[in-house]
Design a protein around this motif. Sequence first.
Motif, short mmCIF file in Angstrom:
data_model
loop_
_atom_site.label_atom_id
_atom_site.label_comp_id
_atom_site.label_asym_id
_atom_site.label_seq_id
_atom_site.Cartn_x
_atom_site.Cartn_y
_atom_site.Cartn_z
N ALA A 150 0.88 -1.14 -0.18
CA ALA A 150 0.08 -0.04 -0.09
C ALA A 150 1.00 1.27 -0.05
CB ALA A 150 -0.87 -0.01 1.08
N TRP A 151 1.76 1.39 0.86
CA TRP A 151 2.63 2.46 0.82
C TRP A 151 3.57 2.48 -0.60
CZ3 TRP A 151 7.88 3.30 0.20
CH2 TRP A 151 8.44 4.54 0.59
N PHE A 152 3.86 1.50 -1.12
CA PHE A 152 4.68 1.62 -2.22
C PHE A 152 4.02 2.16 -3.48
CE2 PHE A 152 6.63 -0.38 -6.16
CZ PHE A 152 7.83 0.16 -5.86
N ALA A 153 2.76 1.58 -3.47
CA ALA A 153 1.76 1.85 -4.76
C ALA A 153 1.24 3.38 -4.48
CB ALA A 153 0.67 1.11 -4.45
N SER A 154 1.17 3.71 -3.25
CA SER A 154 0.65 5.17 -2.92
C SER A 154 1.86 6.25 -3.49
CB SER A 154 0.35 5.41 -1.42
OG SER A 154 1.41 5.35 -0.74
N GLU A 155 3.15 5.83 -3.16
CA GLU A 155 4.23 6.63 -3.76
C GLU A 155 4.37 6.63 -5.29
OE1 GLU A 155 6.03 8.81 -1.70
OE2 GLU A 155 4.55 8.52 -0.14
N ALA A 156 3.91 5.81 -5.78
CA ALA A 156 4.40 5.36 -7.22
C ALA A 156 3.92 6.61 -8.22
CB ALA A 156 3.48 4.20 -7.54
N PHE A 157 2.75 7.22 -8.15
CA PHE A 157 2.60 8.34 -8.78
C PHE A 157 2.57 9.75 -8.15
CE2 PHE A 157 0.50 5.06 -11.62
CZ PHE A 157 1.31 5.59 -12.79
N ARG A 158 3.58 9.72 -7.23
CA ARG A 158 3.77 10.99 -6.51
C ARG A 158 4.27 11.95 -7.52
NH1 ARG A 158 4.38 11.28 -0.58
NH2 ARG A 158 3.45 13.07 -0.10
N ILE A 210 -0.83 13.45 0.88
CA ILE A 210 -1.22 12.55 1.77
C ILE A 210 -1.95 11.40 1.26
CG2 ILE A 210 -0.47 13.65 3.93
CD1 ILE A 210 -3.50 14.13 4.67
N PRO A 211 -1.49 10.66 -0.23
CA PRO A 211 -2.55 9.88 -0.70
C PRO A 211 -2.70 8.52 0.17
CG PRO A 211 -0.60 10.03 -1.79
CD PRO A 211 -0.35 11.18 -0.78
N PRO A 251 -2.40 -3.36 -3.41
CA PRO A 251 -1.39 -2.61 -4.31
C PRO A 251 -2.26 -1.55 -5.37
CG PRO A 251 -0.54 -4.53 -3.82
CD PRO A 251 -1.76 -4.74 -3.47
N PRO A 252 -3.32 -2.16 -6.34
CA PRO A 252 -3.75 -1.24 -7.20
C PRO A 252 -4.94 -0.43 -6.47
CG PRO A 252 -4.72 -3.54 -7.36
CD PRO A 252 -3.76 -3.76 -6.42
N PHE A 253 -5.62 -0.84 -5.60
CA PHE A 253 -6.37 0.10 -4.91
C PHE A 253 -5.75 1.44 -4.32
CE2 PHE A 253 -8.68 1.94 -1.29
CZ PHE A 253 -10.14 1.91 -1.87
N PHE A 254 -4.29 1.12 -3.88
CA PHE A 254 -3.69 2.37 -3.24
C PHE A 254 -2.93 3.11 -4.41
CE2 PHE A 254 -4.37 0.90 0.84
CZ PHE A 254 -4.12 1.72 1.67
N LEU A 255 -2.89 2.45 -5.61
CA LEU A 255 -2.26 3.12 -7.06
C LEU A 255 -3.18 3.94 -7.26
CD1 LEU A 255 0.09 2.85 -9.07
CD2 LEU A 255 -1.27 1.47 -10.12
N VAL A 256 -4.42 3.63 -7.39
CA VAL A 256 -5.36 4.62 -7.77
C VAL A 256 -5.68 5.80 -6.90
CG1 VAL A 256 -8.10 4.64 -8.06
CG2 VAL A 256 -7.03 2.94 -8.85
N GLY A 257 -5.57 5.77 -5.66
CA GLY A 257 -5.41 6.63 -4.70
C GLY A 257 -4.35 7.59 -4.81
N SER A 258 -3.06 7.10 -5.35
CA SER A 258 -1.81 7.79 -5.35
C SER A 258 -2.10 8.74 -6.63
CB SER A 258 -0.71 7.20 -5.55
OG SER A 258 -0.82 6.61 -6.95
N ILE A 259 -3.14 8.57 -7.57
CA ILE A 259 -3.26 9.62 -8.61
C ILE A 259 -4.39 10.28 -8.36
CG2 ILE A 259 -4.02 9.49 -11.03
CD1 ILE A 259 -2.92 6.71 -11.61
#
Length: 264
Positions: free
Chosen positions: A71-79, A176-177, A163-171
Amino acid sequence: MNQIFDFQRFTLVLKLHLSEHLKSYLLGIGVLAGVWLMMLLPDATRISVFNESIYRKHGIFFAFIFCGAGAWFASEAFRMVSTPVRGIPYLALPASQLEKFLSVFLMVLLFIPVFLGIFYAIEGITFSVMNARLPAGSPRYQLLDLMSNYLEKDLRYLAYLVPPFFLVGSIYFSKIPFIKTGVIAFLIFFITSLFLNEFILRRIFPAREHYGVTLFQEVSFIENRRPYLVTLAGVPRLIINSILLLFVPALWYIAYVRFREKEL
């Protein structure tokens, strides 16, 4: 800008991503290794007999730490696209939208073998120390089989979904995604488990105390001091499993569509 996928451009975008984030990735690997050392190595000094419950303990640790780290890694992916100041230079790169998205997508996928490598390395060290302390003739600890019953199917599915759920959140969230997406994930779980699922159970089993619930699929209860397990079967179970399975690729697609909207 040419939107046709080009492998050479993709490798250049991937190299740029690695050059900008390599330090963070290495620090993350170090933190992850430290977490596993703290979680697993204490058992090596305490346990001197063989007990299969250690596998279930490791399975629970694996699922929750994977979900948290993923979750943390995915949330930082599209920072890099969270704000215009950081996003415009990245989105203006002379590469297609698919190439930019795939570079991040590949990094998220590579997180899985890296996580598995760290986990099995630390677990292997732990079990080697524990096996050396076991009495002669005792069964020996083996590396955890992730497809065994020691890793609950609900937790296994959660590991695919997070991971994909938090990836959507990062975008979607510019600030603080990780926290915002986590709050939404908690609200969704709270509403589905404590309201919708419980409402359905009360209509079917109105006078029983339920426990061990698997959302929309099975429920356990006790009646006359005897435990019972009721499981959804047939076409209804197939429909529920299909919907749950489609959630994962759907989230990846939503992330891609949202990324394209960012560039537009």
